[in-house]
Design a protein around this motif. Sequence first.
Motif, PDB file in Angstrom:
ATOM      1  N   VAL A 212       0.857  -1.178   0.000  1.00  0.00           N
ATOM      2  CA  VAL A 212       0.000   0.000   0.000  1.00  0.00           C
ATOM      3  C   VAL A 212       0.899   1.235   0.000  1.00  0.00           C
ATOM      4  CG1 VAL A 212      -1.775   1.288   1.238  1.00  0.00           C
ATOM      5  CG2 VAL A 212      -1.807  -1.215   1.262  1.00  0.00           C
ATOM      6  N   ARG A 213       0.717   2.126  -1.002  1.00  0.00           N
ATOM      7  CA  ARG A 213       1.564   3.307  -1.107  1.00  0.00           C
ATOM      8  C   ARG A 213       0.765   4.489  -1.632  1.00  0.00           C
ATOM      9  NH1 ARG A 213       5.444   3.935  -6.176  1.00  0.00           N
ATOM     10  NH2 ARG A 213       4.919   6.066  -5.582  1.00  0.00           N
ATOM     11  N   GLU A 214       1.313   5.689  -1.448  1.00  0.00           N
ATOM     12  CA  GLU A 214       0.676   6.893  -1.963  1.00  0.00           C
ATOM     13  C   GLU A 214       0.919   7.011  -3.464  1.00  0.00           C
ATOM     14  OE1 GLU A 214       1.398  10.472   0.259  1.00  0.00           O
ATOM     15  OE2 GLU A 214       1.414   9.404   2.168  1.00  0.00           O
ATOM     16  N   ASP A 249      -5.429   9.041  -1.792  1.00  0.00           N
ATOM     17  CA  ASP A 249      -6.078   9.231  -0.500  1.00  0.00           C
ATOM     18  C   ASP A 249      -6.299   7.869   0.146  1.00  0.00           C
ATOM     19  OD1 ASP A 249      -7.453  10.041   1.708  1.00  0.00           O
ATOM     20  OD2 ASP A 249      -9.083  11.043   0.635  1.00  0.00           O
ATOM     21  N   PRO A 250      -5.228   7.241   0.657  1.00  0.00           N
ATOM     22  CA  PRO A 250      -5.351   5.876   1.190  1.00  0.00           C
ATOM     23  C   PRO A 250      -6.381   5.745   2.302  1.00  0.00           C
ATOM     24  CG  PRO A 250      -3.036   6.499   0.973  1.00  0.00           C
ATOM     25  CD  PRO A 250      -3.842   7.744   0.753  1.00  0.00           C
ATOM     26  N   ARG A 252      -9.149   7.119   2.671  1.00  0.00           N
ATOM     27  CA  ARG A 252     -10.512   7.076   2.154  1.00  0.00           C
ATOM     28  C   ARG A 252     -10.740   5.866   1.245  1.00  0.00           C
ATOM     29  NH1 ARG A 252     -13.005   8.821  -2.433  1.00  0.00           N
ATOM     30  NH2 ARG A 252     -11.078   9.776  -3.173  1.00  0.00           N
ATOM     31  N   GLU A 253      -9.731   5.501   0.466  1.00  0.00           N
ATOM     32  CA  GLU A 253      -9.906   4.469  -0.558  1.00  0.00           C
ATOM     33  C   GLU A 253      -9.563   3.061  -0.080  1.00  0.00           C
ATOM     34  OE1 GLU A 253      -7.673   5.745  -3.922  1.00  0.00           O
ATOM     35  OE2 GLU A 253      -8.981   7.459  -4.350  1.00  0.00           O
ATOM     36  N   LEU A 254      -8.779   2.929   0.978  1.00  0.00           N
ATOM     37  CA  LEU A 254      -8.478   1.594   1.500  1.00  0.00           C
ATOM     38  C   LEU A 254      -9.597   1.219   2.477  1.00  0.00           C
ATOM     39  CD1 LEU A 254      -6.757  -0.881   1.676  1.00  0.00           C
ATOM     40  CD2 LEU A 254      -5.244   0.282   3.273  1.00  0.00           C
ATOM     41  N   THR A 255     -10.689   0.722   1.930  1.00  0.00           N
ATOM     42  CA  THR A 255     -11.874   0.417   2.724  1.00  0.00           C
ATOM     43  C   THR A 255     -11.806  -0.993   3.301  1.00  0.00           C
ATOM     44  OG1 THR A 255     -13.033  -0.426   0.784  1.00  0.00           O
ATOM     45  CG2 THR A 255     -13.247   1.932   1.258  1.00  0.00           C
ATOM     46  N   ALA A 256     -12.720  -1.257   4.251  1.00  0.00           N
ATOM     47  CA  ALA A 256     -12.819  -2.594   4.827  1.00  0.00           C
ATOM     48  C   ALA A 256     -13.198  -3.610   3.759  1.00  0.00           C
ATOM     49  CB  ALA A 256     -13.845  -2.596   5.953  1.00  0.00           C
ATOM     50  N   GLU A 257     -14.059  -3.204   2.821  1.00  0.00           N
ATOM     51  CA  GLU A 257     -14.472  -4.119   1.751  1.00  0.00           C
ATOM     52  C   GLU A 257     -13.294  -4.520   0.875  1.00  0.00           C
ATOM     53  OE1 GLU A 257     -17.750  -2.266   3.561  1.00  0.00           O
ATOM     54  OE2 GLU A 257     -16.007  -1.316   2.565  1.00  0.00           O
ATOM     55  N   ARG A 258     -12.425  -3.545   0.584  1.00  0.00           N
ATOM     56  CA  ARG A 258     -11.255  -3.854  -0.241  1.00  0.00           C
ATOM     57  C   ARG A 258     -10.334  -4.825   0.494  1.00  0.00           C
ATOM     58  NH1 ARG A 258      -9.119  -1.300  -4.616  1.00  0.00           N
ATOM     59  NH2 ARG A 258     -10.480   0.508  -4.302  1.00  0.00           N
ATOM     60  N   LEU A 259     -10.150  -4.603   1.790  1.00  0.00           N
ATOM     61  CA  LEU A 259      -9.288  -5.481   2.570  1.00  0.00           C
ATOM     62  C   LEU A 259      -9.874  -6.889   2.641  1.00  0.00           C
ATOM     63  CD1 LEU A 259      -6.639  -5.397   4.155  1.00  0.00           C
ATOM     64  CD2 LEU A 259      -7.950  -4.881   6.210  1.00  0.00           C
ATOM     65  N   ARG A 260     -11.176  -6.986   2.836  1.00  0.00           N
ATOM     66  CA  ARG A 260     -11.823  -8.310   2.849  1.00  0.00           C
ATOM     67  C   ARG A 260     -11.631  -9.013   1.507  1.00  0.00           C
ATOM     68  NH1 ARG A 260     -16.341  -5.395   5.435  1.00  0.00           N
ATOM     69  NH2 ARG A 260     -16.354  -5.893   7.669  1.00  0.00           N
ATOM     70  N   GLY A 261     -11.722  -8.249   0.413  1.00  0.00           N
ATOM     71  CA  GLY A 261     -11.536  -8.842  -0.910  1.00  0.00           C
ATOM     72  C   GLY A 261     -10.151  -9.436  -1.076  1.00  0.00           C
ATOM     73  N   TRP A 262      -9.124  -8.720  -0.594  1.00  0.00           N
ATOM     74  CA  TRP A 262      -7.765  -9.260  -0.675  1.00  0.00           C
ATOM     75  C   TRP A 262      -7.638 -10.542   0.146  1.00  0.00           C
ATOM     76  CZ3 TRP A 262      -5.729  -3.697   0.211  1.00  0.00           C
ATOM     77  CH2 TRP A 262      -5.460  -3.082  -1.032  1.00  0.00           C
ATOM     78  N   LEU A 263      -8.221 -10.541   1.318  1.00  0.00           N
ATOM     79  CA  LEU A 263      -8.162 -11.746   2.149  1.00  0.00           C
ATOM     80  C   LEU A 263      -8.849 -12.917   1.462  1.00  0.00           C
ATOM     81  CD1 LEU A 263      -8.916 -10.093   5.606  1.00  0.00           C
ATOM     82  CD2 LEU A 263      -6.732 -11.069   4.886  1.00  0.00           C
ATOM     83  N   ASP A 264      -9.982 -12.666   0.800  1.00  0.00           N
ATOM     84  CA  ASP A 264     -10.687 -13.720   0.058  1.00  0.00           C
ATOM     85  C   ASP A 264      -9.826 -14.287  -1.068  1.00  0.00           C
ATOM     86  OD1 ASP A 264     -12.963 -13.680   1.598  1.00  0.00           O
ATOM     87  OD2 ASP A 264     -14.010 -12.221   0.323  1.00  0.00           O
ATOM     88  N   ASP A 279       0.037   8.463   5.801  1.00  0.00           N
ATOM     89  CA  ASP A 279      -1.319   8.067   5.402  1.00  0.00           C
ATOM     90  C   ASP A 279      -1.432   6.591   5.049  1.00  0.00           C
ATOM     91  OD1 ASP A 279      -2.222  10.587   5.853  1.00  0.00           O
ATOM     92  OD2 ASP A 279      -2.309  11.192   3.747  1.00  0.00           O
ATOM     93  N   ALA A 280      -0.426   6.044   4.370  1.00  0.00           N
ATOM     94  CA  ALA A 280      -0.528   4.659   3.908  1.00  0.00           C
ATOM     95  C   ALA A 280      -0.621   3.691   5.095  1.00  0.00           C
ATOM     96  CB  ALA A 280       0.663   4.315   3.012  1.00  0.00           C
ATOM     97  N   TRP A 281       0.284   3.843   6.067  1.00  0.00           N
ATOM     98  CA  TRP A 281       0.259   2.945   7.228  1.00  0.00           C
ATOM     99  C   TRP A 281      -0.974   3.180   8.085  1.00  0.00           C
ATOM    100  CZ3 TRP A 281       1.867  -1.447   8.993  1.00  0.00           C
ATOM    101  CH2 TRP A 281       1.821  -1.728  10.355  1.00  0.00           C
ATOM    102  N   ARG A 282      -1.358   4.436   8.244  1.00  0.00           N
ATOM    103  CA  ARG A 282      -2.545   4.751   9.046  1.00  0.00           C
ATOM    104  C   ARG A 282      -3.796   4.115   8.436  1.00  0.00           C
ATOM    105  NH1 ARG A 282      -1.910   9.665   8.870  1.00  0.00           N
ATOM    106  NH2 ARG A 282      -0.698   9.993  10.764  1.00  0.00           N
ATOM    107  N   ALA A 283      -3.910   4.166   7.093  1.00  0.00           N
ATOM    108  CA  ALA A 283      -5.061   3.584   6.412  1.00  0.00           C
ATOM    109  C   ALA A 283      -5.079   2.063   6.548  1.00  0.00           C
ATOM    110  CB  ALA A 283      -5.049   3.977   4.938  1.00  0.00           C
ATOM    111  N   LEU A 284      -3.915   1.442   6.355  1.00  0.00           N
ATOM    112  CA  LEU A 284      -3.843  -0.016   6.462  1.00  0.00           C
ATOM    113  C   LEU A 284      -4.115  -0.466   7.892  1.00  0.00           C
ATOM    114  CD1 LEU A 284      -3.171  -2.792   5.294  1.00  0.00           C
ATOM    115  CD2 LEU A 284      -0.741  -2.308   5.703  1.00  0.00           C
TER     116      LEU A 284
END
Length: 387
Positions: A212-214, A249-250, A252-264, A279-284
């Motif tokens: 995850v990066r800016e 804008d990590p 705002r754009e790194l949502t829970a749904e996106r993270l769940r999708g990666w895990l799936d 921002d990148a680490w805070r979002a993750l």
Amino acid sequence: MEEPRKRARPGRAPAPAGRTSRPRQAEVARLAGVSQATVSLVLGARKQGATISEETRRKVLDAVRALGYVPDPAASRLAAARNNLLGVFSFTSTFPTDVQHSYYPFLVGVEQEAAARGYDLVLFTGSSTGGAGAAGPNALARVRLADGCLFLGRHAPAEELRRLVADGFPVVHLGRRDELEGLAWVGADYISASQEVVAHLAALGHRRIVLVREDDEAPASTDREHGFLKGLEEAGLPGGPAAVFRSADPERELTAERLRGWLDEGVTAFVAEETDTGDAWRALHGAAHFVGIDCPRDASLALLGSPPPDLAEEPVPTGFDIPRPQLGAAAVRMLAALVSGEEAAEPLVACTFRPGSTAGPAPGPVLTSGPEGLSPHHVRPALQGEP
């Protein structure tokens, strides 16, 4: 009874009553009956083709003693065409509230090395009004007050820096800037450090890793991504665009749904870059907490740098530490060499791997029944909001 007047010492005129300023060179010239240029030649011990008689020299020195004249160090430096000053110019805020995670560690190394080499520092505050670019096309011209200047910041005005370099003004950028031809820089080896973090995750059994990066082209970000992808390639893991999430804008754009999708999809480890904003680490970190990931049991996290101040009290993330004081000192060594007209070369400064506590073995595979019969899949954590 009237007190006797104090007699002036021989050879020394009494100071004017009420005077608080230091005597000037022009006053020495008037008292000695010579020109100010002659005074400058005598005090500077330079003849410059002119012959100074012993009588004239004695008159000047007598006037110096009589007035108590002391040369102005600033004027002396200007006369020598060297100020013994090194500039420091930052394109972003230099002193945030929490100095531990600002440029303070860099400046510690800068100050110590400059003092050891007999230089004073002058801080240029262009960032206080929105950065150097906000002050017009000649925003960096004032740095010429110093013998050379050290620049810090993620984004810098390329044309202004290029003009300084073309004019032969000694310039060093703290951080890689080889996109500007001729600009000297000192940087950390983010490529090797990022590669080492990926190798560590691969050794723990992780086979799908996402960075995850800016979304910008800052050299530090580019180097981290390059090292990350190189680490995947050497470990035989899938890379390419799918392994890198870039966002302007990590948070705002790194949502829970996106993270769940990666895990799936079988991603078991996530890596974020350190930037000025964090921002990148805070979002993750925030998305993983919201989803309910037990780190590192359910998934591993790693940070290519140090965490932002608001997350510094959390478990120490796996990643690497940047040797900021050493980088500041190396930048001063290079700048001092350029000021002296010497060849300047500094190797990349190595970063230190940090084991941390956010990375662990990848979740083990289990057998589940699918259309083709039994097939292996990674264990998937029970996420918040799911049955």
